[in-house]
Design an enzyme around this catalytic site. Sequence first.
Site, mmCIF file in Angstrom:
data_model
loop_
_atom_site.group_PDB
_atom_site.id
_atom_site.type_symbol
_atom_site.label_atom_id
_atom_site.label_comp_id
_atom_site.label_asym_id
_atom_site.label_seq_id
_atom_site.Cartn_x
_atom_site.Cartn_y
_atom_site.Cartn_z
ATOM 1 N N CYS A 290 -3.681 4.417 -4.035
ATOM 2 C CA CYS A 290 -4.571 5.578 -3.945
ATOM 3 C C CYS A 290 -4.217 6.624 -5.004
ATOM 4 C CB CYS A 290 -4.516 6.191 -2.551
ATOM 5 S SG CYS A 290 -2.890 6.782 -2.087
ATOM 6 N N ASP B 189 0.877 -1.164 0.000
ATOM 7 C CA ASP B 189 0.000 0.000 0.000
ATOM 8 C C ASP B 189 0.918 1.219 0.000
ATOM 9 O OD1 ASP B 189 -1.958 1.896 0.282
ATOM 10 O OD2 ASP B 189 -2.652 1.210 2.238
#
Length: 108
Positions: A38, A10
């Site tokens: 993201c 991540d």
Amino acid sequence: SLERSVVVADPPRKGLGEDVIRELAAAQSLRLFLYLSCGFEAFCKDAEALLLHGFKLTELRSYDSFPGTKHLEILAVFTKAQKTSAVSHWLRPALPPSSSASTPHKSQ
């Protein structure tokens, strides 16, 4: 050296970076890589690099975790095939002799 069969990442919005991608590509035991991103642009750049390093994108999902904003979470599943020799597909086990080849034909 990375010695895991499954890795979950991540990374920050800027993405993994080429050093991390090279480390993942060099990991002999790695079979499954889960990438939560993201940053769409960084994900696209990293995904292209992973594909060039022999990974296969097997699943891709997006999640609107922040409704009303431009942010989108992306979950990608990459698999990595076991490296094989360039000639491994030519090395097949010998076939047993067929019974018809070993019996003489009778002429009529």
